[in-house]
Design a protein around this motif. Structure first.
Motif, mmCIF file in Angstrom:
data_model
loop_
_atom_site.group_PDB
_atom_site.id
_atom_site.type_symbol
_atom_site.label_atom_id
_atom_site.label_comp_id
_atom_site.label_asym_id
_atom_site.label_seq_id
_atom_site.Cartn_x
_atom_site.Cartn_y
_atom_site.Cartn_z
ATOM 1 N N GLY A 99 0.817 -1.095 0.117
ATOM 2 C CA GLY A 99 -0.125 -0.020 -0.022
ATOM 3 C C GLY A 99 0.936 1.181 -0.087
ATOM 4 N N ARG A 100 0.194 2.549 -0.433
ATOM 5 C CA ARG A 100 1.059 3.560 -0.411
ATOM 6 C C ARG A 100 0.974 4.354 0.938
ATOM 7 N NH1 ARG A 100 -2.048 3.610 -5.143
ATOM 8 N NH2 ARG A 100 -0.792 4.017 -7.097
ATOM 9 N N LYS A 101 2.057 4.654 1.364
ATOM 10 C CA LYS A 101 2.185 5.235 2.716
ATOM 11 C C LYS A 101 1.448 6.610 2.805
ATOM 12 C CE LYS A 101 5.558 6.919 6.152
ATOM 13 N NZ LYS A 101 7.159 6.957 6.441
ATOM 14 N N ILE A 102 0.711 6.608 3.794
ATOM 15 C CA ILE A 102 0.030 7.881 4.320
ATOM 16 C C ILE A 102 0.827 8.854 5.048
ATOM 17 C CG2 ILE A 102 -2.086 9.239 5.223
ATOM 18 C CD1 ILE A 102 -3.521 6.549 4.565
ATOM 19 N N HIS A 103 1.276 10.071 4.362
ATOM 20 C CA HIS A 103 1.952 10.989 5.171
ATOM 21 C C HIS A 103 1.018 11.724 6.074
ATOM 22 C CE1 HIS A 103 5.580 9.755 2.678
ATOM 23 N NE2 HIS A 103 4.799 9.801 1.746
ATOM 24 N N ARG A 104 1.114 11.725 7.249
ATOM 25 C CA ARG A 104 0.503 12.379 8.316
ATOM 26 C C ARG A 104 1.036 13.750 8.486
ATOM 27 N NH1 ARG A 104 -1.351 9.120 13.497
ATOM 28 N NH2 ARG A 104 -2.551 10.881 13.624
ATOM 29 N N GLY A 105 -0.077 14.728 8.575
ATOM 30 C CA GLY A 105 0.715 16.016 9.151
ATOM 31 C C GLY A 105 0.970 16.228 10.451
ATOM 32 N N HIS A 106 1.079 17.468 10.918
ATOM 33 C CA HIS A 106 1.185 17.576 12.420
ATOM 34 C C HIS A 106 1.163 19.210 12.420
ATOM 35 C CE1 HIS A 106 5.458 19.342 11.149
ATOM 36 N NE2 HIS A 106 5.499 18.390 10.516
ATOM 37 N N LEU A 107 1.043 19.594 13.565
ATOM 38 C CA LEU A 107 0.786 20.916 14.049
ATOM 39 C C LEU A 107 1.918 22.089 13.651
ATOM 40 C CD1 LEU A 107 -0.690 20.449 17.613
ATOM 41 C CD2 LEU A 107 -1.905 20.873 15.410
ATOM 42 N N HIS A 108 1.396 23.081 13.072
ATOM 43 C CA HIS A 108 2.099 24.147 12.697
ATOM 44 C C HIS A 108 3.117 24.822 13.902
ATOM 45 C CE1 HIS A 108 3.402 28.180 10.922
ATOM 46 N NE2 HIS A 108 3.268 27.463 9.696
ATOM 47 N N PRO A 109 4.374 25.296 13.801
ATOM 48 C CA PRO A 109 4.730 25.747 14.834
ATOM 49 C C PRO A 109 4.216 26.858 15.588
ATOM 50 C CG PRO A 109 5.926 26.224 12.858
ATOM 51 C CD PRO A 109 5.219 25.349 12.496
ATOM 52 N N LEU A 110 3.330 27.706 14.915
ATOM 53 C CA LEU A 110 2.616 28.764 15.500
ATOM 54 C C LEU A 110 1.511 28.056 16.497
ATOM 55 C CD1 LEU A 110 2.303 31.486 12.709
ATOM 56 C CD2 LEU A 110 3.934 31.406 14.606
ATOM 57 N N THR A 111 1.143 27.027 15.902
ATOM 58 C CA THR A 111 -0.204 26.362 16.528
ATOM 59 C C THR A 111 0.556 25.777 18.072
ATOM 60 O OG1 THR A 111 -1.187 26.152 14.733
ATOM 61 C CG2 THR A 111 -2.021 24.670 16.556
ATOM 62 N N LEU A 112 1.549 25.218 17.797
ATOM 63 C CA LEU A 112 2.340 24.407 18.894
ATOM 64 C C LEU A 112 2.672 25.627 19.917
ATOM 65 C CD1 LEU A 112 4.738 22.229 16.865
ATOM 66 C CD2 LEU A 112 2.966 21.320 18.265
ATOM 67 N N THR A 113 3.213 26.847 19.404
ATOM 68 C CA THR A 113 3.585 27.967 20.341
ATOM 69 C C THR A 113 2.361 28.388 20.998
ATOM 70 O OG1 THR A 113 5.313 28.587 19.083
ATOM 71 C CG2 THR A 113 4.710 30.190 20.459
ATOM 72 N N LEU A 114 1.224 28.665 20.277
ATOM 73 C CA LEU A 114 0.035 29.293 20.862
ATOM 74 C C LEU A 114 -0.497 28.311 22.050
ATOM 75 C CD1 LEU A 114 -1.788 31.542 21.119
ATOM 76 C CD2 LEU A 114 -3.092 30.733 19.052
ATOM 77 N N ASN A 115 -0.549 26.844 21.577
ATOM 78 C CA ASN A 115 -1.046 25.997 22.594
ATOM 79 C C ASN A 115 0.075 25.775 23.723
ATOM 80 O OD1 ASN A 115 -2.753 25.171 20.634
ATOM 81 N ND2 ASN A 115 -2.007 23.353 20.045
ATOM 82 N N ARG A 116 1.023 26.143 23.700
ATOM 83 C CA ARG A 116 1.941 26.056 24.957
ATOM 84 C C ARG A 116 1.635 27.589 25.996
ATOM 85 N NH1 ARG A 116 3.455 24.004 29.188
ATOM 86 N NH2 ARG A 116 5.657 24.460 30.036
ATOM 87 N N ILE A 117 1.351 28.306 25.043
ATOM 88 C CA ILE A 117 1.125 29.608 25.663
ATOM 89 C C ILE A 117 -0.116 29.397 26.730
ATOM 90 C CG2 ILE A 117 0.353 32.089 25.734
ATOM 91 C CD1 ILE A 117 2.462 32.160 23.253
ATOM 92 N N LYS A 118 -1.204 28.924 25.947
ATOM 93 C CA LYS A 118 -2.608 28.696 26.681
ATOM 94 C C LYS A 118 -2.383 27.914 27.735
ATOM 95 C CE LYS A 118 -5.316 29.200 22.309
ATOM 96 N NZ LYS A 118 -6.094 28.343 21.454
ATOM 97 N N GLU A 119 -1.467 26.673 27.474
ATOM 98 C CA GLU A 119 -1.515 25.617 28.698
ATOM 99 C C GLU A 119 -0.903 26.294 29.987
ATOM 100 O OE1 GLU A 119 1.209 21.757 29.461
ATOM 101 O OE2 GLU A 119 1.011 22.684 27.296
ATOM 102 N N ILE A 120 0.251 27.104 29.652
ATOM 103 C CA ILE A 120 0.855 27.895 31.018
ATOM 104 C C ILE A 120 -0.079 28.858 31.575
ATOM 105 C CG2 ILE A 120 2.771 29.449 31.490
ATOM 106 C CD1 ILE A 120 4.466 28.442 29.186
ATOM 107 N N PHE A 121 -0.698 29.510 31.002
ATOM 108 C CA PHE A 121 -1.740 30.561 31.725
ATOM 109 C C PHE A 121 -2.962 29.973 32.208
ATOM 110 C CE2 PHE A 121 0.590 33.685 29.050
ATOM 111 C CZ PHE A 121 0.953 34.643 30.346
ATOM 112 N N ILE A 122 -3.506 28.782 31.448
ATOM 113 C CA ILE A 122 -4.508 27.875 32.038
ATOM 114 C C ILE A 122 -4.073 27.402 33.323
ATOM 115 C CG2 ILE A 122 -6.045 25.909 31.662
ATOM 116 C CD1 ILE A 122 -6.190 26.627 28.802
#
Length: 343
Positions: A99-122
């Motif tokens: 079968g053809r390998k499915i290349h899975r995406g991942h979160l954009h670095p800005l999304t990763l950064t914003l998620n971490r900022i939210k996590e800290i303040f939450i």
């Protein structure tokens, strides 16, 4: 007459057998059985046959018609079956191939950064608030102590839709909306992440659209030292425990005591004169902050003699570039997988 019928049957048999596809077969049908077909013409000539021979000839003609129709039907079925086989052969899938390998995406670095900022303040008990990107002039400027013709507006030149409607230049309007929604009801402890717009050039360090995360705390007894402790905790959580902060006096219309906040360089920690991130200074500016201006509190219905607060705002792209040592803002928007796959 019988001789003509026999010749016609033989000709029909040969042409039906030789038909290569359904279109050719339909042409044979029309040629022999159509309104102007050869068999039809024979039937029209029956009036030339002797009366006593007509029943016999008629029987022979009907047998010829029945035979030709049956041959056409059989050939039609055979051609359709062959067409199906050809289609299946041309469209078949070899299920034994890997079968053809499915290349899975991942979160954009800005999304990763914003998620971490939210996590800290939450973790510190902050709520995450959102507001419209198309904002009124009142909430974007006036409710933040920036009246008409205030010179500080020049630094936030934006995209106006009408004289009173624009694309927001900061997420501070969300703070004003929350304050007015909870008029006089302290405490407030919130952050407002989101996209903002300014008429900047698109180059290595500027973009007309970027992301901000602003914070607001209002309560009784809130002091400037609370702001320092909050920002120190955030920076250590985000950049690492070795991170130090320093504050420099500044001016913002919506804060009474204002400061620019720097962090110690997370790359060289001030130990390199050739560091490409801090350029040897050992410090990097990351945000602006200050005590909420009493006028801003009063405009939203708060009693500035009873409650106080602090506010801060940071650029998500800015802290992301520092954290990951990214030297060009445009990389966030180019969708180059060679860059994105590093995260």
């Amino acid at each position: 007459m019988e001789q003509k019928i026999a010749e016609l049957r033989a000709a029909a048999q040969a042409e039906i057998a030789g038909a290569a596809d359904l279109k050719a077969l339909d042409g044979v049908r029309v040629k022999f059985l159509g309104k102007k077909g050869r068999l039809t013409e024979l039937l029209r000539g029956m009036n030339q046959v002797n009366a006593e021979d007509r029943p016999k000839i008629g029987k022979v003609v009907n047998e010829a018609r029945a035979e030709i129709e049956q041959l056409l039907a059989d050939k039609n079925s055979a051609l359709k079956a062959q067409a199906l086989q050809d289609k299946l052969a041309s469209e078949k899938i070899d299920v034994t191939l890997p079968g053809r390998k499915i290349h899975r995406g991942h979160l954009h670095p800005l999304t990763l950064t914003l998620n971490r900022i939210k996590e800290i303040f939450i973790q510190m008990g902050y709520s995450v608030e959102e507001g419209p990107e198309v904002e009124t002039d009142y909430f974007n400027f006036e409710a933040l102590n920036l009246p008409k013709d205030h010179p500080a507006r020049d630094a936030q030149d934006s995209f106006y839709i009408t004289e009173e409607i624009l694309l927001r230049t900061q997420t501070s309007p969300v703070q004003a909306r929350v304050m007015q929604k909870n008029t006089g009801n302290a405490p407030i402890r919130m952050i407002a992440p989101g996209r903002v717009y300014r008429r900047d050039e698109f180059d290595a360090s500027h973009s007309p659209a970027f992301n901000q995360c602003e914070g607001l705390v209002i309560d009784k007894g809130i002091t400037f030292s609370d702001l320092i402790g909050t920002l120190d905790f955030f920076c250590k959580q985000f950049f690492g425990e070795k991170t130090n902060i320093r504050l420099r006096p500044s001016f913002f219309p919506f804060t009474s005591i204002s400061a620019e906040v720097d962090i110690s360089c997370p790359i060289c920690h001030g130990a390199s004169d050739t560091c490409k991130v801090c350029h040897g200074s050992g410090w990097l500016e990351i945000l602006g902050a200050g005590e909420v201006h009493p006028h801003v509190l009063e405009m939203s219905g708060y009693d500035s003699s009873v409650v106080s607060g602090f506010a801060f705002g940071l650029g998500v792209e800015r802290v992301c570039m520092i954290k990951y040592a990214i030297d060009d803002l445009r990389l966030f928007f180019e969708n180059d997988v060679r860059f994105l796959n590093q995260f």
